[in-house]
Write a protein that holds these residues in place. Sequence first.
Motif, PDB file in Angstrom:
ATOM      1  N   MET A   1       0.598  -1.563   0.412  1.00  0.00           N
ATOM      2  CA  MET A   1       0.139   0.285   0.282  1.00  0.00           C
ATOM      3  C   MET A   1       1.399   1.008  -0.147  1.00  0.00           C
ATOM      4  SD  MET A   1      -3.461  -0.709   2.896  1.00  0.00           S
ATOM      5  CE  MET A   1      -3.896   0.000   1.886  1.00  0.00           C
ATOM      6  N   ASP A  11      -9.168   6.218  -1.500  1.00  0.00           N
ATOM      7  CA  ASP A  11      -8.884   4.325  -1.422  1.00  0.00           C
ATOM      8  C   ASP A  11      -7.453   3.837  -1.731  1.00  0.00           C
ATOM      9  OD1 ASP A  11      -7.795   5.899  -3.750  1.00  0.00           O
ATOM     10  OD2 ASP A  11      -8.449   4.348  -5.777  1.00  0.00           O
ATOM     11  N   GLU A  12      -6.166   4.601  -1.616  1.00  0.00           N
ATOM     12  CA  GLU A  12      -5.377   4.295  -1.173  1.00  0.00           C
ATOM     13  C   GLU A  12      -4.720   4.003  -0.330  1.00  0.00           C
ATOM     14  OE1 GLU A  12      -3.544   6.822  -5.527  1.00  0.00           O
ATOM     15  OE2 GLU A  12      -3.364   7.751  -3.121  1.00  0.00           O
ATOM     16  N   GLY A  15      -7.353   1.205   1.064  1.00  0.00           N
ATOM     17  CA  GLY A  15      -7.649   0.382  -0.314  1.00  0.00           C
ATOM     18  C   GLY A  15      -8.973   0.116  -0.985  1.00  0.00           C
ATOM     19  N   ASP A  20      -8.683  -5.860   0.415  1.00  0.00           N
ATOM     20  CA  ASP A  20      -7.043  -5.290   0.675  1.00  0.00           C
ATOM     21  C   ASP A  20      -6.226  -5.078   1.827  1.00  0.00           C
ATOM     22  OD1 ASP A  20      -7.917  -5.061  -2.104  1.00  0.00           O
ATOM     23  OD2 ASP A  20      -8.382  -2.920  -1.977  1.00  0.00           O
ATOM     24  N   ALA A  21      -6.868  -5.161   2.825  1.00  0.00           N
ATOM     25  CA  ALA A  21      -6.065  -4.437   4.138  1.00  0.00           C
ATOM     26  C   ALA A  21      -6.448  -4.737   5.105  1.00  0.00           C
ATOM     27  CB  ALA A  21      -5.533  -3.044   4.338  1.00  0.00           C
ATOM     28  N   ARG A  26      -6.164  -0.799   8.179  1.00  0.00           N
ATOM     29  CA  ARG A  26      -7.272   0.168   8.145  1.00  0.00           C
ATOM     30  C   ARG A  26      -6.710   1.213   8.986  1.00  0.00           C
ATOM     31  NH1 ARG A  26     -11.635  -1.405   4.285  1.00  0.00           N
ATOM     32  NH2 ARG A  26     -12.099  -0.518   2.882  1.00  0.00           N
TER      33      ARG A  26
END
Length: 107
Positions: A1, A11-12, A15, A20-21, A26
């Motif tokens: 990331m 979103d970066e 995720g 994604d994480a 998060r």
Amino acid sequence: MKEVALGIRWDELFGRSKKDASDVTRRARWEQWKDLCLKSDHPEMVEWWGEGSMADDCFSCEHKDGDWCSLQSLPCTVNPVTTFSLGDIGMACRGIGFKPKQTKLEF
């Protein structure tokens, strides 16, 4: 990331989806972003995104943990659709996941 920075896109930071994480990652990235804001010239961003008016809609929800929605693993004010695409403040669960806290009655 991508490394956490003030100008990072939502979103970066979190995720695109929960896969994604991890939830812990998060939340840690959210806390890191808030810390960067507080140390910069933009501490009002923490108030806006962390304690904004949409967070009030979550006030009595059992998923609310401070400024965090534990159901969506996002800040209460970050909607995974409208915030990620438009940058608008919203509700993490879009109101669909709202579940009132159980009140404790003492007799």
